[in-house]
Write an enzyme that holds these catalytic residues in place. Structure first.
Site, PDB file in Angstrom:
ATOM      1  N   ARG A   1       0.690  14.511  12.176  1.00 43.86           N
ATOM      2  CA  ARG A   1       1.586  14.184  11.069  1.00 43.86           C
ATOM      3  C   ARG A   1       1.526  15.337  10.061  1.00 43.86           C
ATOM      4  O   ARG A   1       0.945  15.228   8.990  1.00 43.86           O
ATOM      5  CB  ARG A   1       1.174  12.856  10.403  1.00 43.86           C
ATOM      6  N   PRO A   2       2.111  16.478  10.409  1.00 45.47           N
ATOM      7  CA  PRO A   2       2.010  17.653   9.548  1.00 45.47           C
ATOM      8  C   PRO A   2       2.786  17.485   8.254  1.00 45.47           C
ATOM      9  O   PRO A   2       3.668  16.626   8.143  1.00 45.47           O
ATOM     10  CB  PRO A   2       2.627  18.763  10.419  1.00 45.47           C
ATOM     11  N   ILE A   3       2.439  18.333   7.264  1.00 47.80           N
ATOM     12  CA  ILE A   3       3.153  18.283   5.991  1.00 47.80           C
ATOM     13  C   ILE A   3       4.094  19.481   5.861  1.00 47.80           C
ATOM     14  O   ILE A   3       4.416  19.922   4.760  1.00 47.80           O
ATOM     15  CB  ILE A   3       2.168  18.206   4.800  1.00 47.80           C
ATOM     16  N   ASP A   4       4.569  19.978   6.998  1.00 46.92           N
ATOM     17  CA  ASP A   4       5.452  21.146   6.996  1.00 46.92           C
ATOM     18  C   ASP A   4       6.696  20.926   6.140  1.00 46.92           C
ATOM     19  O   ASP A   4       7.135  21.830   5.414  1.00 46.92           O
ATOM     20  CB  ASP A   4       5.879  21.494   8.422  1.00 46.92           C
TER      21      ASP A   4
ATOM     22  N   CYS B   1      -5.331   8.089   9.641  1.00 47.38           N
ATOM     23  CA  CYS B   1      -5.474   7.392  10.913  1.00 47.38           C
ATOM     24  C   CYS B   1      -5.265   8.330  12.100  1.00 47.38           C
ATOM     25  O   CYS B   1      -4.530   9.302  12.016  1.00 47.38           O
ATOM     26  CB  CYS B   1      -4.467   6.244  11.003  1.00 47.38           C
TER      27      CYS B   1
ATOM     28  N   VAL C   1       8.205   7.602  16.534  1.00 51.57           N
ATOM     29  CA  VAL C   1       7.817   8.124  15.225  1.00 51.57           C
ATOM     30  C   VAL C   1       6.485   8.866  15.285  1.00 51.57           C
ATOM     31  O   VAL C   1       6.383  10.024  14.888  1.00 51.57           O
ATOM     32  CB  VAL C   1       7.763   6.994  14.170  1.00 51.57           C
TER      33      VAL C   1
ATOM     34  N   ASP D   1       4.828   0.884  11.878  1.00 51.26           N
ATOM     35  CA  ASP D   1       3.621   0.234  11.372  1.00 51.26           C
ATOM     36  C   ASP D   1       3.503  -1.227  11.800  1.00 51.26           C
ATOM     37  O   ASP D   1       2.433  -1.833  11.627  1.00 51.26           O
ATOM     38  CB  ASP D   1       3.567   0.324   9.841  1.00 51.26           C
TER      39      ASP D   1
ATOM     40  N   LYS E   1       0.830  -1.210   0.000  1.00 51.84           N
ATOM     41  CA  LYS E   1       0.000   0.000   0.000  1.00 51.84           C
ATOM     42  C   LYS E   1       0.861   1.255   0.000  1.00 51.84           C
ATOM     43  O   LYS E   1       0.624   2.191  -0.774  1.00 51.84           O
ATOM     44  CB  LYS E   1      -0.905   0.005   1.226  1.00 51.84           C
ATOM     45  N   ASN E   2       1.871   1.279   0.868  1.00 50.06           N
ATOM     46  CA  ASN E   2       2.674   2.488   1.022  1.00 50.06           C
ATOM     47  C   ASN E   2       3.616   2.736  -0.147  1.00 50.06           C
ATOM     48  O   ASN E   2       4.197   3.816  -0.251  1.00 50.06           O
ATOM     49  CB  ASN E   2       3.471   2.423   2.329  1.00 50.06           C
TER      50      ASN E   2
ATOM     51  N   ARG F   1      -4.316  10.516   4.520  1.00 49.80           N
ATOM     52  CA  ARG F   1      -3.203  11.446   4.506  1.00 49.80           C
ATOM     53  C   ARG F   1      -2.414  11.369   3.204  1.00 49.80           C
ATOM     54  O   ARG F   1      -1.792  12.343   2.781  1.00 49.80           O
ATOM     55  CB  ARG F   1      -2.278  11.174   5.696  1.00 49.80           C
TER      56      ARG F   1
ATOM     57  N   ARG G   1      -8.321  -0.403   4.805  1.00 52.08           N
ATOM     58  CA  ARG G   1      -7.423   0.574   4.180  1.00 52.08           C
ATOM     59  C   ARG G   1      -6.087  -0.061   3.791  1.00 52.08           C
ATOM     60  O   ARG G   1      -5.415   0.443   2.902  1.00 52.08           O
ATOM     61  CB  ARG G   1      -7.165   1.751   5.127  1.00 52.08           C
TER      62      ARG G   1
END
Length: 431
Positions: A135-138, A130, A342, A320, A35-36, A106, A412
């Protein structure tokens, strides 16, 4: 591949799994596509104009369906045949992402880099996913700004634009974020000049993305020291690539075999991708063998030994697989510890395992797991994707009946988990 079925399963029909535990798993299964890895390589199609991207070994998952719907909404024509997906990209793409689709996962943030590079602008509602903490996208946005993008966030929507083309730069990531690495690699593919990204994520999924970019004509050079060098091109061409096996899914079934004292084989796996997990399993006394692309789990008369684990970016122990490992250690002999470094809120599963008789205490970022003799079936809820997997394998090992609710999370990331478990002799039923 029947994406409609997955959507009905997620929202209407099959949101609960009933498990009659205590049965050792036996048999052979094959690993699904990752998936990832699939999600970012699907987003690669947004770098094309009037060309086609073909991907093999794409798993049948709710997140994949969401990405397909997102790409369709941007103008991509998509054909699905079994595990092969073909993306036919028009000369002109739309650049506004639906809020409804963005908030479903995300990974919708992965369209940011390629859309900006190809269209010169993009509007993306801040994505969901989730409930495992912030889990920012900075880092994604910081890198794109360095490449010349103008970015502002209004009412929860990222608006990004660039005059002309993005410009190649040397970028250092403050943290080896997988998503930021992937987004910036795709953005750099159509940038003017050379981009060097340092302190990148080193997960196998990054190698898969690099291969897919190469197949559409982008020169990508990965450096073993944690860097990548990309020469931007004017126009990408059609390509054909394959999604790597899912290491997290494989580890889930490995731990299911260990927890149930079963005898199972897992095929189509790259053992080097899960070295950290195999090392901890060996330390715990689990019985297994590794041969090329097959891992075989053997029954054992002894309980697992306790181990200490700290999650880390690859090649460290993957976050994970942390909840599933906690489930296995909950019936080990002795006290184990797992430190989560993490994601925040990754331990939401602990209270649910404790409902099954586990003895897990959380102290800040550390789970202290005192092994118990056995788990008991109970009614539990999945708070996120991997928590759901942990509760399922705990239910397989527990005595009596376990009901796992909120299976929407599990769909998912796990393709036909009910059918795979049944093929191994498990008594599971979707409700």
């Amino acid at each position: 591949m029947n994406f409609g079925k997955i959507e009905r399963r997620s929202f209407e029909i099959e949101n609960t799994m009933k498990i009659n535990g205590g049965i050792p798993l036996k048999g052979t299964i094959k690993t699904q596509g990752a998936k990832n890895a699939a999600l970012p390589v699907m987003a690669v199609c947004l770098l094309l104009k009037g060309e086609t991207l073909t991907l093999d070994n794409v798993p049948d998952l709710y997140d994949i369906n969401t990405m397909i719907e997102t790409l369709k909404s941007l103008g991509v024509e998509i054909e699905v045949k079994n595990s092969q997906v073909v993306f036919k990209v028009p000369d002109e793409l739309k650049w506004e992402v639906s809020e409804n689709l963005a908030r479903k996962m995300r990974a919708s943030s992965l369209v940011l880099g390629p859309l900006l590079a190809n269209c010169g602008k993009v509007s993306l509602p801040l994505p969901g996913g989730c409930s495992i903490g912030s889990r920012p996208i900075d880092l994604h946005l910081k890198g794109l700004k360095q490449m010349g993008a103008y970015i502002e966030i209004q009412n929860g929507v990222v608006h990004a634009s660039v005059k002309g083309k993005l410009r190649g730069r040397r970028i250092y990531l403050d943290f080896p974020s997988v998503g930021a690495t992937e987004n910036l690699m795709m953005a750099a593919s159509l940038a003017q000049g050379e981009t060097i990204i340092e302190n990148i994520a080193r997960e196998p999924e990054i190698d898969n993305l690099a291969d897919t970019l190469r197949c559409i004509g982008v020169p990508v050079e990965l450096e073993g020291t944690g860097g990548v060098r990309i020469q931007g091109i004017d126009k990408a061409h059609s390509g054909h690539d394959k999604v790597i096996p899912d290491r997290i899914e494989a580890c889930t079934y490995i731990l299911a075999g260990v927890m149930t004292n079963g005898h199972i084989k897992i095929e189509d796996i790259v053992p080097s991708h899960i070295d950290a997990i195999l090392a901890k399993l060996e330390e715990s006394g689990a019985k297994f063998s590794v041969k090329k692309n097959v891992i075989e789990i053997f029954p054992s008369k002894k309980k697992l030994h306790p181990v200490s684990i700290k999650t880390m970016p690859y090649p460290g122990f993957p976050t994970d697989s942390q909840p599933q490992m906690a489930a296995a250690l909950s019936i080990a002999k002795g006290v184990s510890t797992i430190e989560e470094s993490v994601f925040q809120a990754r331990f939401l599963y602990a209270q649910e395992l404790n409902r099954m008789g586990a003895d897990i205490k959380i102290s800040r970022d550390v789970a202290i797991i005192r092994g118990v003799d056995k788990l008991q079936g109970a009614n539990v809820k999945a708070s996120d994707l991997r928590a759901g997997a942990a509760l399922i394998i705990a239910g397989l090992a527990a005595q009596g009946e376990t009901i796992v609710d909120d299976m929407v999370h599990v769909w998912r990331g796990y393709e036909a988990i009910d059918k795979k478990l049944k093929s191994l002799g498990a008594q599971v039923e979707l409700l």
